[in-house]
Structure formats: structure tokens, C-alpha cells
Design a protein around this motif. Structure first.
Motif, PDB file in Angstrom:
ATOM      1  N   VAL A 234       1.338   4.201  -2.871  1.00 10.63           N
ATOM      2  CA  VAL A 234       1.269   5.776  -2.531  1.00 10.63           C
ATOM      3  C   VAL A 234       2.526   6.513  -2.793  1.00 10.63           C
ATOM      4  O   VAL A 234       2.391   7.603  -3.204  1.00 10.63           O
TER       5      VAL A 234
ATOM      6  N   LEU B 271       3.862  10.638  -3.799  1.00 14.68           N
ATOM      7  CA  LEU B 271       3.684  11.404  -2.647  1.00 14.68           C
ATOM      8  C   LEU B 271       5.138  11.559  -1.935  1.00 14.68           C
ATOM      9  O   LEU B 271       5.329  12.470  -0.974  1.00 14.68           O
TER      10      LEU B 271
ATOM     11  N   LEU C 260      -7.391   8.057  10.168  1.00 11.80           N
ATOM     12  CA  LEU C 260      -8.765   8.285  10.764  1.00 11.80           C
ATOM     13  C   LEU C 260      -9.688   7.204  10.531  1.00 11.80           C
ATOM     14  O   LEU C 260     -10.409   6.546  11.316  1.00 11.80           O
ATOM     15  N   ALA C 261      -9.428   6.622   9.075  1.00 12.02           N
ATOM     16  CA  ALA C 261     -10.432   5.298   8.825  1.00 12.02           C
ATOM     17  C   ALA C 261      -9.846   4.218   9.492  1.00 12.02           C
ATOM     18  O   ALA C 261     -10.901   3.576  10.289  1.00 12.02           O
TER      19      ALA C 261
ATOM     20  N   CYS D 194     -11.010   6.978   1.561  1.00 15.67           N
ATOM     21  CA  CYS D 194     -10.555   5.949   2.545  1.00 15.67           C
ATOM     22  C   CYS D 194     -11.717   5.774   3.640  1.00 15.67           C
ATOM     23  O   CYS D 194     -11.804   4.443   4.086  1.00 15.67           O
TER      24      CYS D 194
ATOM     25  N   LEU E 213       1.757  18.851   2.401  1.00 16.54           N
ATOM     26  CA  LEU E 213       0.325  19.048   2.848  1.00 16.54           C
ATOM     27  C   LEU E 213      -0.724  17.820   2.012  1.00 16.54           C
ATOM     28  O   LEU E 213      -1.390  17.327   2.704  1.00 16.54           O
ATOM     29  N   PHE E 214       0.105  17.455   1.101  1.00 16.26           N
ATOM     30  CA  PHE E 214      -0.858  16.154   0.411  1.00 16.26           C
ATOM     31  C   PHE E 214      -0.601  15.081   1.176  1.00 16.26           C
ATOM     32  O   PHE E 214      -1.536  14.262   1.642  1.00 16.26           O
TER      33      PHE E 214
ATOM     34  N   PHE F 241       0.735  -1.134   0.034  1.00 16.71           N
ATOM     35  CA  PHE F 241      -0.086   0.050  -0.141  1.00 16.71           C
ATOM     36  C   PHE F 241       0.770   1.295  -0.023  1.00 16.71           C
ATOM     37  O   PHE F 241       0.589   2.180  -0.808  1.00 16.71           O
TER      38      PHE F 241
ATOM     39  N   SER G  47      -4.231  11.810   6.646  1.00 18.63           N
ATOM     40  CA  SER G  47      -5.113  11.854   7.939  1.00 18.63           C
ATOM     41  C   SER G  47      -6.615  11.164   7.759  1.00 18.63           C
ATOM     42  O   SER G  47      -7.181  10.557   8.357  1.00 18.63           O
ATOM     43  N   GLY G  48      -6.967  11.148   6.429  1.00 16.38           N
ATOM     44  CA  GLY G  48      -7.879  10.430   6.028  1.00 16.38           C
ATOM     45  C   GLY G  48      -7.814   8.907   6.145  1.00 16.38           C
ATOM     46  O   GLY G  48      -8.609   8.143   6.885  1.00 16.38           O
ATOM     47  N   PHE G  49      -6.650   8.380   5.911  1.00 15.29           N
ATOM     48  CA  PHE G  49      -6.289   7.055   5.853  1.00 15.29           C
ATOM     49  C   PHE G  49      -6.448   6.610   7.399  1.00 15.29           C
ATOM     50  O   PHE G  49      -6.986   5.695   7.844  1.00 15.29           O
TER      51      PHE G  49
ATOM     52  N   GLY H  25      -8.648  11.157   0.390  1.00 15.58           N
ATOM     53  CA  GLY H  25      -8.797  10.794   1.967  1.00 15.58           C
ATOM     54  C   GLY H  25     -10.004  10.381   2.231  1.00 15.58           C
ATOM     55  O   GLY H  25     -10.310   9.720   3.070  1.00 15.58           O
TER      56      GLY H  25
ATOM     57  N   LEU I 296      -3.198  15.451   4.180  1.00 12.32           N
ATOM     58  CA  LEU I 296      -4.527  15.583   3.667  1.00 12.32           C
ATOM     59  C   LEU I 296      -4.773  13.894   3.690  1.00 12.32           C
ATOM     60  O   LEU I 296      -5.888  13.305   4.172  1.00 12.32           O
ATOM     61  N   PHE I 297      -3.930  13.304   3.035  1.00  9.04           N
ATOM     62  CA  PHE I 297      -4.482  11.846   2.510  1.00  9.04           C
ATOM     63  C   PHE I 297      -4.224  10.773   3.828  1.00  9.04           C
ATOM     64  O   PHE I 297      -5.020  10.081   4.197  1.00  9.04           O
TER      65      PHE I 297
ATOM     66  N   VAL J 281     -11.057   4.740  13.352  1.00  2.00           N
ATOM     67  CA  VAL J 281     -12.561   4.671  13.387  1.00  2.00           C
ATOM     68  C   VAL J 281     -13.072   3.308  13.277  1.00  2.00           C
ATOM     69  O   VAL J 281     -13.784   2.701  14.093  1.00  2.00           O
ATOM     70  N   TYR J 282     -12.497   2.501  12.237  1.00  2.80           N
ATOM     71  CA  TYR J 282     -13.272   1.196  11.870  1.00  2.80           C
ATOM     72  C   TYR J 282     -12.501   0.238  12.892  1.00  2.80           C
ATOM     73  O   TYR J 282     -13.513  -0.777  13.073  1.00  2.80           O
TER      74      TYR J 282
ATOM     75  N   PHE K 259     -14.774  14.022   6.001  1.00  2.00           N
ATOM     76  CA  PHE K 259     -14.362  12.785   6.346  1.00  2.00           C
ATOM     77  C   PHE K 259     -15.740  11.859   7.070  1.00  2.00           C
ATOM     78  O   PHE K 259     -15.629  10.862   6.971  1.00  2.00           O
TER      79      PHE K 259
END
Ligand code: HEM
Ligand SMILES: [Cu+2]
Lengths: 109, 665, 209
Positions: free
Chosen positions: A68, A74, A91-92, C43, A80-81, A64, A87-89, C40, A84-85, A95-96, B234
Motif C-alpha cells: 500500500v 500512499l 473499520l473493517a 475493505c 487525505l488518501f 500489506f 479508515s475503511g481498513f 476503502g 480514506l483508505f 467490526v469483523y 462503508f
């Protein structure tokens, strides 16, 4: 930001560094990915006991991150990229994992 | 929409004056001629100007506020006395579901989007958002989704599963009509609007700031908007997953919520609340941003602890991801989960408390001016704190088990949503009205508006604490006459709605008389409140290009610092310039030949495709193909159209003689 | 939603400062920022679908379970095809950045063909599973498996359409703005879809239920 002038765009020069290291780099990355995938498949055929799951997860994450960082550039791109990416990853993932944990998913045999 | 503008010399010249006689639209995508300089309604419908889009967001959202309010009124009429006969049980279910859906998704969220669209570019010194056509797309997609959800009223009845639509209760077996289908697909559409809008605004905040405006020089409203957009980016995908699972269960027989097959009924609850808790911050943080602008202006002091307010906003947003299961304490999560989520929830009270302290200290020792905007801001602090305190009582899981699904919860969230979100939005109406429309709302009507709403909301929602603790369940369509106390407080609660209604009518009357009035006094001066942030460095209403010259920013509260400086002899703050001086200065350095993005049909075309697909999903699959075809056509047209109409779309080329004539339509 | 987002990425870059690099506060391209944000966000979409599958993969009161339908060798091959499409995609981007638009077009076409092979393989796999008794409504395993892999398949399909559209628009020279950047954006999306498959392949296929 300025909306006034008809300007010669200079922003693209940053791409030239990619042109520097020829395409062989990409072939190497692809080769590594192929080998890692082969390893993963192999693992699922031999019995290595408890180490199987962690090892598989590690191989998966390496693949993975490689795509990326290398294919999506990357590694060389702006911080900054990354923020952004990832933090989404992340966080996912957080959370999950919490979500599955409330179902006692990780306590299953 | 101005296409190419020449610098202007007259500050007071209203945008929209004068029309170009010589703009000829050319074939852009080989499909339609581009609407280069449309007039009348076409000017609005095809616009990509963030200000017009903001106004349209606001108007549509306000209409839904009224609809949601009427629904609330019917609910309260039904409950005014025992054994109410206004609504049947079924209609009652639809009413509270649609009331909540309308208020949350079709009023508060788009109204926040209205403010964000209008003011973020102005506050950061930009001429528009980063993706103007995507902005128009967000607006029309929201409108399409909102209408789609409400069409269910005429096509067999609204959704009836409550606003969090717990599955399996919302599956075909328990809700056989089409209401839930409309609800699910409609929210999917408005979700697209929110996601696209959020990406757009984040890029705008990151990339379109005026020179010198570092992140910690951004006005606090922009900060809060940015945090909210991250939450949207998000959180929206999570509800998207949940809605798909629900739609696929209902439409294609997916097993996700079929307990016979071993499905876990908590699946939906988790997915919904992973989205749902960030959503409550999505609802309230924009209002926090608004009052954080209003309080300093009317206290004549800078915001106390600006960085703390900004960072605590971000912290609220972040911690908000780890508390979702506090909505599920009574669902049998198990003791460990309950403990973890209970602790996390108590922690989140800390950054919220920080904000309340900061606002209070902003007012402390200030020269307070009690305008209507200020009153609403203070109202927010008080009412939201009440709601926050009852919120802490649900964080304690054992006490929550008593409160869940009673009117105590209804009381709590109306204190934070009405007293928090709505008061903030009204504060914003009064504060920014002169900026947007160039007219000052009437203060006397405004104060009536405020006081009636305060009295109304406390009468309506205050007694709900009591009837809740006495055991009245929420979502109950009738109660019997046996308990005198519940009867009394229910009646009071319904009386409160009359106050609220009159209060909101006062606002509408205020708007009408302000815009009808010929009295020159209603015309807003350039800087009516002696404000602090960049959006006030424009004419009112701002010209299509916002700023004649993009300002260079040196300070937080740039506009204030251009007006005032410390006198070195006396160490006192003295006025060094008026707003008029500053505007004149800008005009003197006005940029020539400003290019603004041109209007476009395509966002609207793509938006319209979505509800068509929705009808296809619900009724006949042919429409899916039709909708998809329209969408693809729209996307292609869009892709090939340059965002600024090419030079040869204008004939003859714009005059370059330094003439002040403005090219607007 | 991805398509609409991309449509704007493709176009808002123009010569007047709306979207170009170098004129933004950070010096970064608006379009790329938007794309990374979108990824993001994706995801959390795929995270939700994968988690739902993980929760439900062992639950099949009726019909076959994962071990009875999955064929690891078959899926390994199609995964390999998708992995290699990432290579061809990155080559397209590299050529585009060297201004070899013709070569870039070629690599993009190859990428689209590999992608189509993957999707075709997936459709074949689905029919195979269906023959073995796993329908969409058969069990929780069936519903969550088809939903997850179906969503991924739709993403690949959207990627193919975008690739072909960009190739077509390059042919008639209708790509507004910076061509290399448009190709790079499509590439980012494509690699992301590939990366999601890396997760799905391991989590769904290789871990025995
Ligand atoms: C205009 C004044 C309002 C009144 C009189 C009012 C009244 C009510 C009442 C009585 C209920 C409970 C229905 C029941 O459980 O049987 C309710 C539910 C609800 N309201 Fe309001 N409300 C108002 C404004 C708002 C606003 C502004 C919002 C949000 C921004 C809101 C959000 C909700 C939500 C989320 C529910 C829960 C619905 C459910 O149980 O699924 N309300 N409202
Ligand atoms: Cu919550």
C-alpha cells in the motif's frame, strides 16, 4: 473550482518526484515482498510453537502495508488518501473482529 | 440542459428558455450520436444535471412512498378488527416485508438522495457534482433496482421474510417462491446506486467547494449528507456480502445457512445488522440536516453550536458501528456480548441528545415564525424524542427481552422513522419548494397537511406502545377477540391511518393547486424566507449553471452575512443588501463561456443491463450473458466519451458578442 | 460495480475543470479520491467474506477439510506470480508518469498476462479440489472457500479486462484526459486486489484449520 478558463494544467507536476528515484526502488520492494512470502511459507513448515500465529500475522501486515505504501504510492501521497483508505481498513478490522468475537471465535482451541 | 451558456442579465429568466438552432451532435464513441442538446423527455432521461437528477429522484421516491403507504394501509385494514380477512397470512407476510423494504430503500433513502443531489452542489457553490454521469447512473440504477424488486408482485409474489430477511428463514426451504430472489438482487442493484452516489457526493463535498468554503463553513445539511455518504460507503459492502451469501444459498445451493451442515443462524443476523444499524442513521441524518437548516432560518438566529451539531453527527455515525447487536439481544448472544452492546447503545444516546438540545437552544429566544416547514421541524424534534426515549428502553437488555418482536418495537421505529425521517423530508419540501420550482406551496394546505399528519401518526403509532406491552407480537396477521384492550387500541391505530392518508393527500393537493394557480402570489420571491445559505444566492429555479459567478465564501451562513452586518454605532444587526442586490452583483461579475458536462446515453445503458442480469440469475442464465454484454458495451461507450462534448460538436461556435441568449434545450 | 466506477474515473477528467487536479478545493484529483474511497469500501466487502470463511473453515460434516485439499507449494507459486504482477504494474505507472507510454503499455500487458496466469492457476486449483471431493455445496468450508476466492478471482479478472481495455484504448489514442492518471487508477485497483490476496494467502492457506 473554476469552470471558466481553458487552462494549462499544472497539477501533474507533482508526479515528477516519482520520476526522481528510478525503478530500482520498486525492484527492491518486490524482492523484500518475495523474501517475506518465502519466510511465511517456511514458517508453516517448521514447528515454532506459540509464536507461529503472531509472527505470521506480523509478516502478513508488513507485506500489506508495504504494497500500500510503496506500490500504491500512499507514502508520498496526500494525507487525505491515507484517511480514506485506512479508515475503511481499520473499520473493517474492528467490526469483523467484533463480529468473530461474538461467535467466540477467538476462544477456540 | 444548457451546453454552453453566456452570462445572463435577467435574473428572473427561467432556465429552459430559448433553444439553440445550430448544435450538431457528432459521433462520440463511434456507436451513437451523442445527445448534445436533447429536448422534451430526452432532455430529462439523458441529463447529467444534478438538479434534474435530484427532481427525478424525488418524483420516483414519492411514487414509492405512495406504494409503501398503500401497503401499510392494507396492513392496518387487516388488523383493524379481530380475525381480519383482507389479506391471507401469506399475503400479509409479503405486505409487511415489501412495505418496509419500499419505505426504507425505495422512499427514504432516494428521497434523501434527491435533496442531497439538488442542494449539496448549490450549498457549496459548485456547478455540478464531481462525476455528473455517475450521478445519472446512480439514479437510473436505483430506478431499475426499485422496479425489479416490485416486479416480484407480478411474478409469483413478493418477498416474505420481513425487512431484515433472517436466514435460514429466507432460504429456499422456507420461502420457495422467487420473492426473496427478486428482493435480494433488487437490493443489490439499489446498493450499487447508493455506493456510486455516495462516492460521488463525498468527492463533491471534498473537492468542489467554492473558494473560501472550509469544511466548517459548509452548511449543516451538506455536513450531514457527507456523514451519511461515508456511512453508505462503508455499510453497503456489508449488506452486499450478506445478500450474496443469501442469493448463492438459494441459487447455487451454498451451505451458508444450512444448519444441518453446522451453519450458524446468527451469521446473517450479524451481517445484516452491521449494515442495518448504520442504515438507520442513513435514514435519519439527512432529515436532521434539513431541520438544522430550517430551524435557524425561522428562528432568526444562527444554529446553536454549529460545530457541535456537525461533530455530533459524525460521532453518531462513528459510534453507530459498534452497536449493531442490540437488535439481537434475544437471540442468545451470551451475557458478555449483551453487556457490551447494551452499554455502547446507551452511549450513542449522548450525541443524539446533543442535537436535540442544540435545536431547542436555537429556537430559544428567537423570533419564531411558524411556517409549515418550521412546524414539521418542530414536529420532528418532539416525535423523534419520543421515539428516542422508547429506544433507550430497548438498550436496557432485560427490558428489551420483553419488547422484542412486539408492537412496542413497531411503535418505536415508526416514531423515529415517520416522526424523524419523514417529518424532516416534509420540512424540506416546504422549505425548498420555492427554490426548486420557483413557487411557494400554499401555507393553509400545508398546515392542514402538518396537523393531520401529526394527529395521524400519534393515533396510528401511539397505541402500538400499549398493544405491544400487552403482548401483541409484530408480524402477526390476525388476533382473536378475547382481549378487549387490544381490540380497542388496534381499531384506534387503524383510524389513525385515515388521518395520515388525508394529510398526505393535502400535500398532493397543495402541489397541484400551487402549480395550477395563476395567482401571481404563488410565484416565489428570490429569498422568500430570508435564508442564510448559498443555495439561495441563485435564481429560483436555479439556472443550469447554478451560479453566474462562483461566490467566494468568507463566513458560515455566507448569504446571511452578505445581507446583514452589525451596525457599529448601535451594535444592532442591520440589513445592508437585499437578495436582489446580491444577485445583481453576481451577474455583474458573471463568468463567460461556462462549460457544463454534456448529456449522455451511457449511464442509462449500463443501468438497464443490471436488471437483465438479475432476470438471468433468477430464470435463465442466458440473460446473464446478455446483460453483461450490454453492460460492457455501455462501459466502453462511456469510457471513450469525453464528459464535456468537444468544441466541434457545436456549430457554429457559441456567440461571443456578449449577447444574453442562453443556449438551452 | 468496480467497472462502472472505473469507467468514470477514466473519463471525467477533461479540460474544463470537471475532475482535473489543481482546480479542486483540495488540489487532489477527483478520480483518485473516488478510487481510494472505493477501495476503502472494498475493505469491508472482503472483510465480510474473509470473516465468513474464518468462521466456517473448520465446519465440514461431509467432504474434505482445508488440510486435505490445500497444496501450499502450488499456491505459494501462484501467490508469487500475483505479487510480481504488482511489480510490473507499478513499473507501468512509473513509465507512464515519465511519458513513456509505449513502455507502460508493455508493462501493463505483462501485468495482465501474470494476472491471467494467476486466474488460470486458480481455475486449475478449483478443479483439483473438486476432484478431491470438495464441491461448492459440499460443506460450509466448501461454500465459503469458493465464495471468497471466487470473489477475489472475479476482481482479478475485472482488473485484467481493465488493463487490456486501457492498452487497447491507448493504442487507438482514445483515452480521454490524463493518460498517466488513468493508468495509475487501474494500478491502484490492481495493487488492492493483490493486497487482498496477501491476506487471503496467509489467513486461508497458511494458518492450519
Ligand atoms: C404511512 C404510514 C405507515 C403505517 C400506517 C405503517 C404501518 C406499519 C405496521 C402496522 C407495521 C407492522 C407490521 C407487522 O409487524 O405486522 C409496519 C412495519 C414496518 N414499517 Fe411501517 N408504517 C408506515 C410508515 C412507515 C415508514 C415511513 C417506514 C420507514 C421509513 C416504515 C418502516 C417499517 C418497517 C421497517 C417495518 C417492519 C417490517 C418488518 O417487520 O419486517 N413504515 N408498518
Ligand atoms: Cu440499531
Amino acid at each position: 473550482m473554476s469552470t471558466t478558463v481553458e487552462h494549462a494544467t499544472t497539477g501533474h507536476d507533482s508526479h515528477d518526484e516519482h520520476a526522481g528515484h528510478g525503478n530500482s526502488h520498486y525492484y527492491l520492494v518486490a524482492l523484500a515482498l518475495a523474501i517475506l512470502t518465502g519466510l511465511e511459507v517456511l514458517l508453516s513448515y517448521v514447528d515454532i510453537g506459540k509464536a507461529f500465529l503472531p509472527l505470521l500475522m506480523i509478516l502478513m501486515m508488513i507485506k500489506f502495508v508495504m504494497v500500500v505504501l510503496e506500490f500504491m504510492h500512499l507514502r508520498k501521497d496526500a494525507k487525505l488518501f491515507h484517511y480514506l483508505f485506512w479508515s475503511g481498513f481499520l473499520l473493517a478490522i474492528a467490526v469483523y473482529i467484533g463480529f468473530l468475537a461474538t461467535f467466540k471465535f477467538f476462544l477456540q482451541p | 440542459m444548457a451546453i454552453i451558456e453566456q452570462p445572463r442579465t435577467d435574473v428572473a429568466l427561467p432556465a429552459g428558455a430559448g433553444a439553440p438552432a445550430y448544435v450538431t451532435p457528432k459521433q462520440a464513441a463511434g456507436m451513437f450520436a451523442r445527445p448534445v442538446a436533447p429536448k422534451g423527455w430526452r432532455d430529462w432521461v439523458f441529463t447529467v444535471d444534478h438538479k434534474k437528477i435530484g427532481i427525478m429522484y424525488g418524483v420516483v421516491a414519492f411514487v414509492f412512498f405512495l406504494i409503501g403507504g398503500i401497503e401499510a394501509g392494507l396492513i392496518r385494514l387487516q388488523l383493524a378488527a379481530p380475525n381480519g380477512k383482507v389479506l391471507s397470512a401469506d399475503q400479509y407476510n409479503q405486505m409487511f416485508t415489501m412495505h418496509a423494504t419500499t419505505m426504507v430503500f425505495l422512499f427514504v433513502m432516494p428521497m434523501a438522495a434527491a435533496f442531497a443531489n439538488y442542494f449539496v452542489p448549490l450549498q457549496i457553490g459548485a456547478r455540478d457534482v464531481a462525476f455528473p454521469r455517475m450521478n445519472a447512473f446512480s439514479l437510473w440504477t436505483f430506478v431499475a433496482g426499485a422496479i425489479f424488486v416490485n416486479l416480484s408482485w407480478f411474478l409469483g409474489g413478493g418477498a416474505d421474510g420481513g425487512w431484515f430477511m433472517y436466514a435460514p428463514n429466507s432460504t429456499k426451504m422456507f420461502s420457495p417462491g422467487h420473492g426473496v430472489d427478486f428482493w435480494a438482487f433488487g437490493l443489490q442493484i439499489t446498493g450499487i446506486a447508493s455506493l456510486v452516489g455516495a462516492i460521488n457526493l463525498i468527492v463533491t463535498c471534498i473537492n468542489m467547494r467554492a473558494p473560501g468554503m472550509s469544511l466548517f463553513k459548509m452548511p449543516i445539511f451538506t455536513w450531514m449528507v457527507m456523514v451519511v455518504q461515508f456511512l453508505l460507503v462503508f455499510a453497503m459492502p456489508v449488506i452486499t456480502v450478506a445478500l450474496f451469501l443469501l442469493s448463492f444459498s438459494r441459487g447455487f445451493g451454498g451451505a451458508f445457512f444450512d444448519v444441518k451442515q453446522g451453519a450458524d443462524p446468527l451469521l446473517w443476523q450479524h451481517l445484516f445488522w452491521i449494515f442495518g444499524h448504520p442504515e438507520v442513521y442513513i435514514l435519519v441524518l439527512p432529515s436532521f440536516g434539513i431541520v438544522s437548516e430550517v430551524l435557524p432560518v425561522f428562528s432568526r438566529k444562527p444554529l446553536f453550536g454549529y460545530k457541535f451539531v456537525a461533530i455530533s453527527g459524525a460521532a453518531i455515525g462513528f459510534v453507530g458501528w459498534g452497536v449493531w447487536a442490540h437488535h439481537m439481544f434475544a437471540s442468545g448472544l451470551g451475557p458478555i456480548s449483551v453487556l457490551v452492546f447494551s452499554m455502547a447503545t446507551m452511549m450513542i444516546a449522548v450525541p443524539t441528545g446533543v442535537k436535540i438540545i442544540n435545536w431547542t437552544l436555537t429556537m430559544w429566544g428567537g423570533k419564531l415564525k411558524f411556517t409549515t416547514a418550521m412546524l414539521f421541524a418542530i414536529g420532528l424534534i418532539i416525535e423523534f424524542t419520543i421515539g428516542g426515549l422508547s429506544g433507550v428502553t430497548h438498550a436496557v437488555a432485560p427490558s428489551d427481552t420483553q419488547q422484542t418482536d412486539t408492537y412496542y418495537i413497531v411503535a418505536h421505529f415508526h416514531y423515529v422513522l415517520f416522526g424523524g425521517a419523514i417529518f424532516g423530508l416534509f420540512s424540506g419540501f416546504y422549505y425548498w419548494w420555492p427554490k426548486v420550482f420557483g413557487r411557494l406551496l400554499n401555507e393553509a394546505w400545508g398546515k392542514a397537511n402538518f396537523w393531520l399528519m401529526v394527529i395521524g401518526m400519534n393515533l396510528t403509532f401511539g397505541p402500538m406502545h400499549i398493544i405491544g406491552l400487552q403482548g401483541q407480537p409484530r408480524r402477526m396477521y390476525q388476533y382473536d377477540e378475547s382481549n378487549v384492550h387490544t381490540r380497542f387500541w388496534n381499531a384506534i391505530s387503524t383510524i389513525g391511518v385515515f388521518f395520515l392518508t388525508i394529510g398526505i393527500l393535502c400535500f398532493i393537493v397543495n402541489v397541484v393547486i400551487t402549480h395550477r394557480s395563476k395567482n401571481p402570489k404563488v410565484k416565489a420571491p428570490l429569498d422568500p424566507w430570508d435564508a442564510r445559505s448559498l443555495e439561495w444566492m441563485t435564481s429560483s429555479p436555479p439556472a443550469a449553471h447554478n451560479f453566474d459567478a462562483i461566490p467566494t465564501v468568507h463566513e458560515l451562513d455566507e448569504f446571511f452575512h452578505r445581507k446583514y452586518a452589525v451596525d457599529h454605532d448601535t451594535d444592532e444587526i442591520k440589513q445592508i443588501a437585499t437578495a436582489e442586490d446580491i444577485m445583481a452583483e453576481q451577474m455583474a461579475h458573471a463568468e463567460k463561456d461556462i462549460h457544463l458536462p454534456s448529456p449522455s446515453y451511457w449511464p442509462l445503458v449500463v443501468s438497464i443491463a443490471l436488471p437483465i442480469i438479475g432476470f438471468g440469475v433468477i430464470y435463465s442464465h442466458i440473460f446473464i450473458a446478455v446483460g453483461a454484454a450490454v453492460a460492457i458495451m455501455g462501459i466502453f461507450g462511456w469510457s471513450m466519451e469525453p464528459s464535456v462534448a468537444p468544441k466541434d460538436d457545436f456549430e457554429p461556435p457559441a456567440p461571443t458578442d456578449g449577447n444574453i441568449k442562453e443556449l438551452t434545450a | 460495480m468496480s467497472t462502472a466506477a472505473v469507467a468514470e474515473h477514466g473519463t471525467s477528467h477533461d479540460d474544463h475543470g470537471h475532475g482535473g487536479h489543481g482546480h479542486t478545493s483540495t488540489g487532489l484529483s477527483n478520480n483518485k479520491l473516488a478510487m481510494w474511497l472505493f477501495l476503502g469500501s472494498e475493505c469491508l466487502l472482503f472483510g465480510g467474506l474473509i470473516s465468513t470463511y474464518m468462521l466456517y473453515r473448520g465446519r465440514h460434516v461431509k467432504g474434505p477439510g482445508p488440510d486435505q485439499v490445500f497444496s501450499i507449494p502450488y499456491t505459494s507459486v501462484s501467490s508469487f506470480v500475483l505479487l510480481m504482477s504488482s511489480l510490473t504494474m507499478v513499473l507501468a505507472v512509473a513509465e507512464a508518469q515519465k511519458k513513456n507510454i509505449d513502455k507502460a503499455k508493455l508493462w501493463m500487458t505483462v501485468t495482465a498476462v501474470l494476472g491471467a496466469t494467476f486466474v488460470g492457476g486458480q481455475i486449475f486449483e478449483f478443479t483439483e479440489f473438486y476432484r478431491k471431493g470438495l464441491g461448492y455445496t459440499t460443506s460450509l468450508f466448501g461454500s465459503s472457500f469458493y465464495t471468497l476466492t471466487g470473489f477475489h478471482g472475479v476482481h482479478v479478472t475485472v482488473g485484467i479486462i481493465m488493463l487490456m481495455a486501457v492498452v487497447g484504448m491507448l493504442r487507438v489514442d482514445k483515452v480521454p484526459g490524463d493518460k498517466a492518471e488513468v493508468i495509475e487508477l487501474v494500478g491502484l485497483y490492481w495493487h488492492f486486489v493483490d493486497v487482498v490476496w496477501i491476506l487471503i494467502f496467509t489467513l486461508v492457506y497458511l494458518i492450519p484449520a
